[in-house]
Write a protein that holds these residues in place. Structure first.
Motif, short mmCIF file in Angstrom:
data_model
loop_
_atom_site.label_atom_id
_atom_site.label_comp_id
_atom_site.label_asym_id
_atom_site.label_seq_id
_atom_site.Cartn_x
_atom_site.Cartn_y
_atom_site.Cartn_z
N LEU A 78 4.39 -16.46 6.51
CA LEU A 78 3.55 -15.96 7.59
C LEU A 78 4.23 -14.81 8.31
N ALA A 79 5.54 -14.92 8.48
CA ALA A 79 6.30 -13.83 9.11
C ALA A 79 6.19 -12.55 8.32
N SER A 80 6.19 -12.66 7.00
CA SER A 80 6.07 -11.47 6.15
C SER A 80 4.70 -10.82 6.31
N THR A 81 3.66 -11.64 6.44
CA THR A 81 2.33 -11.08 6.68
C THR A 81 2.27 -10.38 8.03
N LYS A 86 11.03 -15.82 14.08
CA LYS A 86 12.39 -15.86 13.53
C LYS A 86 12.58 -14.83 12.42
N ARG A 87 11.50 -14.54 11.71
CA ARG A 87 11.50 -13.59 10.60
C ARG A 87 12.41 -14.03 9.45
N GLY A 88 12.69 -15.32 9.39
CA GLY A 88 13.49 -15.85 8.29
C GLY A 88 14.16 -17.15 8.68
N GLY A 89 14.33 -18.05 7.71
CA GLY A 89 15.02 -19.31 7.98
C GLY A 89 14.12 -20.43 8.45
N ALA A 147 4.72 -8.98 9.62
CA ALA A 147 5.49 -7.74 9.55
C ALA A 147 4.72 -6.65 8.80
N ALA A 148 4.03 -7.03 7.73
CA ALA A 148 3.27 -6.04 6.95
C ALA A 148 2.12 -5.48 7.76
N LEU A 149 1.43 -6.33 8.51
CA LEU A 149 0.33 -5.85 9.35
C LEU A 149 0.85 -4.98 10.49
N THR A 178 -0.56 -11.53 1.44
CA THR A 178 -0.25 -10.37 2.27
C THR A 178 -0.75 -9.08 1.62
N GLU A 179 -0.52 -8.96 0.33
CA GLU A 179 -1.00 -7.79 -0.40
C GLU A 179 -2.51 -7.66 -0.30
N ALA A 180 -3.20 -8.81 -0.31
CA ALA A 180 -4.67 -8.79 -0.25
C ALA A 180 -5.18 -8.27 1.09
N ILE A 181 -4.64 -8.78 2.20
CA ILE A 181 -5.16 -8.33 3.49
C ILE A 181 -4.72 -6.91 3.79
N VAL A 182 -3.52 -6.52 3.42
CA VAL A 182 -3.07 -5.14 3.62
C VAL A 182 -3.93 -4.19 2.78
N GLY A 183 -4.23 -4.58 1.55
CA GLY A 183 -5.07 -3.75 0.71
C GLY A 183 -6.47 -3.59 1.28
N ALA A 184 -7.01 -4.67 1.85
CA ALA A 184 -8.35 -4.60 2.44
C ALA A 184 -8.38 -3.66 3.64
N VAL A 185 -7.33 -3.72 4.47
CA VAL A 185 -7.27 -2.82 5.63
C VAL A 185 -7.19 -1.37 5.17
#
Length: 295
Positions: free
Chosen positions: A123-126, A113-116, A128-130, A88-95
């Motif tokens: 994948l949910a965290s990615t 679901k964003r959890g559980g 949300a970050a995007l 996630t850090e990698a794709i956010v950094g690239a953007v």
């Protein structure tokens, strides 16, 4: 439009690469091992050495890129959600650093679901970050999350069990869920990357032609493979032990188990099956074309 493809040798990425080439695009392939590029592609693509878990490498590899098909690599470590965080850090950094204007992200049914949901939580965290990046004023970003069903190709991960005709699951045998061919996902990826008809945030389900239960899958495999294939439902603890016996770190085993248990009870996909989410390749045709040659 300059398009980058992550995991270009993956079940989906290898098809995405060829579809883009056939459409007239010269994609940039982000490869951990550039030496693994097939000879037939060398004249049609550019290659950038980049490990998708290393933000600095991804940022360097995507300079001059407008759009990217992004896949969080499958984790194999004792910290699977940490691996997802690094991707996630990698794709956010690239953007942020390179001004990418479009991301098509390969997510999964259950990310809503964003959890559980075990590994799907990564994948949910990615997602949300995007989403946060797209909603901020710092970047004009179009992002599409592809919520994909269960890959047909997951069956190929258990060839010995298929030959023995003995499969296991923690899901109820009559519980239907979306199953989809990787090539069909790739077609949606390529069309979404190239389309000018959408902008902003978009969620696109990729559900395959029909929902399938494990009982239905066992019946189909029996008819196509020429020997009996049974699927037994086992308790969660039994499956957990299977993962440990296979040598998986406990946290990774829990993440894999959670993908099933998290979608087992009281879960309904956010995107209902529709013309938009239904793709054509049937499990039967995939078994004949791709699974049987492996057996």
């Amino acid at each position: 439009m300059r398009i980058a493809v992550s995991t270009p040798n993956g079940n989906v990425g290898r098809h995405v690469t060829r579809m883009l080439v056939q459409s007239g695009v010269r994609p940039v392939l982000l490869m951990r091992h550039p030496e693994h590029l097939s000879d037939e592609l060398r004249d049609y693509v550019d290659v950038a050495a980049a490990d998708s878990w290393h933000p600095d490498e991804v940022i360097a590899a995507t300079r001059g890129v407008d759009a990217v098909y992004w896949v969080d690599p499958t984790p194999f470590s004792a910290d699977p959600l940490g691996d997802y965080a690094r991707a996630t850090e990698a794709i956010v950094g690239a953007v942020r650093e390179n001004g990418l204007s479009r991301v098509v992200f390969q997510s999964s049914v259950g990310a809503e679901k964003r959890g559980g949901a075990g590994e799907i939580d990564g994948l949910a965290s990615t997602e949300a970050a995007l989403d946060e990046l797209a909603a901020s004023s710092e970047r004009d970003l179009d992002v599409c999350h592809l919520r994909c069903g269960y890959f047909f190709s997951n069956l190929a991960l258990g060839l010995a069990a298929l030959r023995a005709g003995d499969l296991e699951t923690v899901l109820p045998l009559d519980q239907g869920m979306p199953w989809v061919a990787p090539r069909d996902i790739a077609e949606v990826v390529a069309l979404t990357l190239l389309s000018t008809a959408w902008s902003g945030r978009r969620v696109q389900a990729v559900h395959g032609p029909e929902n399938l239960s494990w009982a239905h899958v066992a019946s189909l495999l029996t008819s196509e493979l020429g020997h009996d294939v049974t699927v037994r439902r086992v308790e969660d603890d039994v499956m957990r032990q299977r993962y440990l016996e296979a040598g998986l770190p406990p946290a990774l085993g829990e993440a894999l188990l959670g993908m099933s248990t998290g979608l087992r009870d009281d879960f309904t996909p956010e995107q209902k099956r529709s013309l938009v989410s239904t793709t054509p390749t049937t499990l039967r045709s995939w078994v004949r074309d791709e699974l049987i040659p492996l057996l």
